[in-house]
Design a protein around this motif. Structure first.
Motif, PDB file in Angstrom:
ATOM      1  N   VAL A  62      48.514 -13.687  44.619  1.00 38.96           N
ATOM      2  CA  VAL A  62      48.627 -12.643  43.597  1.00 38.96           C
ATOM      3  C   VAL A  62      49.557 -11.544  44.099  1.00 38.96           C
ATOM      4  N   VAL A  63      50.399 -11.065  43.196  1.00 39.77           N
ATOM      5  CA  VAL A  63      51.412 -10.068  43.554  1.00 39.77           C
ATOM      6  C   VAL A  63      50.791  -8.689  43.729  1.00 39.77           C
ATOM      7  N   ASN A  64      51.185  -7.990  44.774  1.00 42.92           N
ATOM      8  CA  ASN A  64      50.815  -6.579  44.946  1.00 42.92           C
ATOM      9  C   ASN A  64      51.963  -5.690  44.496  1.00 42.92           C
ATOM     10  N   TYR A  65      51.594  -4.602  43.846  1.00 46.82           N
ATOM     11  CA  TYR A  65      52.586  -3.595  43.445  1.00 46.82           C
ATOM     12  C   TYR A  65      52.236  -2.260  44.086  1.00 46.82           C
ATOM     13  N   PRO A  66      53.265  -1.474  44.437  1.00 45.52           N
ATOM     14  CA  PRO A  66      53.001  -0.203  45.129  1.00 45.52           C
ATOM     15  C   PRO A  66      52.080   0.725  44.357  1.00 45.52           C
ATOM     16  N   LYS A  67      52.231   0.768  43.043  1.00 42.62           N
ATOM     17  CA  LYS A  67      51.468   1.750  42.280  1.00 42.62           C
ATOM     18  C   LYS A  67      50.007   1.356  42.120  1.00 42.62           C
ATOM     19  N   ASP A  68      49.688   0.080  42.366  1.00 47.39           N
ATOM     20  CA  ASP A  68      48.291  -0.333  42.305  1.00 47.39           C
ATOM     21  C   ASP A  68      47.568   0.025  43.593  1.00 47.39           C
ATOM     22  N   ASN A  69      48.302   0.513  44.536  1.00 46.90           N
ATOM     23  CA  ASN A  69      47.773   0.600  45.885  1.00 46.90           C
ATOM     24  C   ASN A  69      47.935   1.989  46.455  1.00 46.90           C
ATOM     25  N   LYS A  70      46.983   2.847  46.151  1.00 45.27           N
ATOM     26  CA  LYS A  70      47.067   4.224  46.633  1.00 45.27           C
ATOM     27  C   LYS A  70      46.909   4.291  48.144  1.00 45.27           C
ATOM     28  N   ARG A  71      46.135   3.368  48.682  1.00 46.16           N
ATOM     29  CA  ARG A  71      45.885   3.363  50.114  1.00 46.16           C
ATOM     30  C   ARG A  71      47.186   3.284  50.888  1.00 46.16           C
ATOM     31  N   LYS A  72      48.118   2.516  50.305  1.00 48.20           N
ATOM     32  CA  LYS A  72      49.416   2.351  50.950  1.00 48.20           C
ATOM     33  C   LYS A  72      50.108   3.699  51.136  1.00 48.20           C
TER      34      LYS A  72
ATOM     35  N   TYR B 200      57.770  -0.418  49.925  1.00 47.72           N
ATOM     36  CA  TYR B 200      57.411   0.929  49.463  1.00 47.72           C
ATOM     37  C   TYR B 200      57.632   1.111  47.963  1.00 47.72           C
ATOM     38  N   GLY B 201      58.471   0.260  47.393  1.00 50.14           N
ATOM     39  CA  GLY B 201      58.765   0.390  45.965  1.00 50.14           C
ATOM     40  C   GLY B 201      60.026  -0.386  45.635  1.00 50.14           C
ATOM     41  N   GLU B 202      60.340  -0.442  44.359  1.00 48.35           N
ATOM     42  CA  GLU B 202      61.497  -1.222  43.930  1.00 48.35           C
ATOM     43  C   GLU B 202      62.797  -0.610  44.441  1.00 48.35           C
TER      44      GLU B 202
ATOM     45  N   ASP C  86      62.233   4.660  41.901  1.00 47.43           N
ATOM     46  CA  ASP C  86      61.362   5.814  41.680  1.00 47.43           C
ATOM     47  C   ASP C  86      61.662   6.895  42.719  1.00 47.43           C
ATOM     48  N   ASP C  87      62.017   8.089  42.256  1.00 46.77           N
ATOM     49  CA  ASP C  87      62.339   9.161  43.198  1.00 46.77           C
ATOM     50  C   ASP C  87      61.138   9.567  44.044  1.00 46.77           C
ATOM     51  N   GLN C  88      59.936   9.373  43.530  1.00 47.28           N
ATOM     52  CA  GLN C  88      58.755   9.765  44.303  1.00 47.28           C
ATOM     53  C   GLN C  88      58.592   8.894  45.544  1.00 47.28           C
ATOM     54  N   VAL C  89      58.975   7.648  45.411  1.00 51.20           N
ATOM     55  CA  VAL C  89      58.919   6.759  46.580  1.00 51.20           C
ATOM     56  C   VAL C  89      59.899   7.246  47.639  1.00 51.20           C
ATOM     57  N   ALA C  90      61.113   7.575  47.190  1.00 46.16           N
ATOM     58  CA  ALA C  90      62.139   8.053  48.127  1.00 46.16           C
ATOM     59  C   ALA C  90      61.689   9.333  48.812  1.00 46.16           C
ATOM     60  N   GLN C  91      61.164  10.263  48.025  1.00 42.80           N
ATOM     61  CA  GLN C  91      60.752  11.549  48.593  1.00 42.80           C
ATOM     62  C   GLN C  91      59.603  11.388  49.578  1.00 42.80           C
ATOM     63  N   ALA C  92      58.711  10.446  49.277  1.00 45.57           N
ATOM     64  CA  ALA C  92      57.547  10.257  50.145  1.00 45.57           C
ATOM     65  C   ALA C  92      57.959   9.748  51.527  1.00 45.57           C
ATOM     66  N   LEU C  93      59.082   9.058  51.595  1.00 44.59           N
ATOM     67  CA  LEU C  93      59.518   8.480  52.865  1.00 44.59           C
ATOM     68  C   LEU C  93      60.291   9.481  53.721  1.00 44.59           C
ATOM     69  N   CYS C  94      60.774  10.543  53.106  1.00 44.48           N
ATOM     70  CA  CYS C  94      61.616  11.494  53.848  1.00 44.48           C
ATOM     71  C   CYS C  94      60.845  12.133  54.996  1.00 44.48           C
ATOM     72  N   GLY C  95      61.493  12.176  56.137  1.00 48.40           N
ATOM     73  CA  GLY C  95      60.869  12.737  57.331  1.00 48.40           C
ATOM     74  C   GLY C  95      60.198  11.685  58.198  1.00 48.40           C
ATOM     75  N   GLU C  96      60.071  10.478  57.670  1.00 49.64           N
ATOM     76  CA  GLU C  96      59.400   9.419  58.416  1.00 49.64           C
ATOM     77  C   GLU C  96      60.309   8.801  59.475  1.00 49.64           C
ATOM     78  N   ASP C  97      59.692   8.331  60.559  1.00 49.67           N
ATOM     79  CA  ASP C  97      60.357   7.431  61.487  1.00 49.67           C
ATOM     80  C   ASP C  97      59.771   6.048  61.263  1.00 49.67           C
ATOM     81  N   LEU C  98      60.614   5.093  60.913  1.00 44.91           N
ATOM     82  CA  LEU C  98      60.141   3.750  60.602  1.00 44.91           C
ATOM     83  C   LEU C  98      60.715   2.757  61.613  1.00 44.91           C
ATOM     84  N   ILE C  99      60.013   1.690  61.830  1.00 49.70           N
ATOM     85  CA  ILE C  99      60.465   0.665  62.776  1.00 49.70           C
ATOM     86  C   ILE C  99      61.054  -0.517  62.016  1.00 49.70           C
TER      87      ILE C  99
END
Length: 298
Positions: free
Chosen positions: A75-85, A215-217, A237-250
């Motif tokens: 079953v497919v997961n979508y970012p918006k169904d998953n607040k925990r993410k 993180y999103g489409e 989605d701009d909210q996805v982009a904004q949420a990632l700002c400041g992060e260090d990702l591997i």
DNA sequence: GTTGAGCGTT
């Protein structure tokens, strides 16, 4: 690996679609997203426990549970169904997301002609979208306009569009801004584009797309050529982009830094004040380019 | 009766 295709559906009761696996038995998230745009992962019902289980996802690659996809329907997961993410990203980002909630606010309209009335304002701004209210600020005694006013729209998208451009109203150029902020037509409408710093040369656009999909489409990935150790990723989605700002990702074992992609006319000379050959050649080089820089570099 | 960056009488 048992078969070439695995079955994937939007929901346990929906008609499944067969998705191709790779030679090593893994499945690319991008393969799933090709059929289910915006997908960020897969889950399945564990036959023993009857609980839903997540499929391991490492940098855009989905790995079969116990090395065998079996005969299950995933079953497919979508970012918006998953607040925990989102919560996992970090608390500060969650605040940003909440603050960036799609609620409209009053916009100050600067530079109005003295003669412009509220009806004029309403007629003008209605061409962008539904208007909730307009005001023209006036001197109480004389009734003369003070040359500014306010407007509020129903739709957040309308507000974004109106802030992003200048406005010719009754023969004068006017600016619409969020009150008490410097953000105008030039500046930062919240971007859907992020700056990915500290990239390595072996990172491909496909790999970046696969990674950020969780993180999103993702609508675009841009890597400047020749290699310059950064990239741009644009989300739907701009909210996805904004949420990632400041992060260090591997990514591929490398720590990359995410920041906001700023409009390209930020002063390049502040970035490289002592560029060999002088600032003129530098300016010519960058003015022709599409490159953008985050404010943290300026 | 004038003006031209700013920040909202009720």
């Amino acid at each position: 690996m048992s078969e070439l295709y695995i079955r994937v559906a939007e929901d346990e009761n929906e008609e499944p679609m067969e998705i191709p696996s790779e030679d090593d038995g893994t499945i690319l998230l991008s393969s799933v997203a090709a059929q289910f745009p915006g997908a960020c992962g897969l889950r399945y019902r564990n036959p023993e426990s009857q609980c839903m289980r997540g499929v391991r996802l490492v940098e855009g690659v989905l790995h079969a549970p116990e090395n065998d996809w079996g005969n299950l329907v995933y079953v497919v997961n979508y970012p918006k169904d998953n607040k925990r993410k989102m919560d996992e990203i970090d608390a500060a980002s969650a605040v940003k997301v909440k603050r960036g909630f799609q609620k409209t606010s009053d916009l100050i309209v600067l530079g109005l002609p003295w003669k412009t009335s509220e009806q004029d304002l309403k007629d003008y701004f209605t061409t962008f979208g539904e208007v909730i209210m307009v005001q023209v600020k006036r001197d109480l005694k004389t009734g003369n306009s003070k040359g500014f006013g306010f407007v509020r729209f129903t739709e957040y998208e309308t507000q974004t569009k109106v802030i992003a451009q200048r406005h010719m109203i009754d023969g004068r150029w006017c600016d619409c801004k969020l009150p008490n902020s410097k953000a105008g037509p030039d500046e930062p409408m919240r971007s859907r584009k992020i700056f990915v710093g500290r990239c390595t040369e072996d990172m491909t656009t496909d790999e970046l797309r696969q990674y950020f999909m969780q993180y999103g489409e993702v609508t675009d990935v841009f890597i400047p050529k020749p290699f310059r150790a950064f990239a741009f990723v644009t989300f739907a989605d701009d909210q996805v982009a904004q949420a990632l700002c400041g992060e260090d990702l591997i990514i591929k074992g490398i720590s990359v830094h995410i920041s906001n992609a700023e409009p390209k006319h930020n002063n390049i000379h502040q970035l490289f004040p002592n560029f060999p050959g002088g600032s003129a050649s530098l300016a010519a080089m960058f003015d022709r380019s599409q490159y953008q820089f985050p404010s943290s570099h300026v």
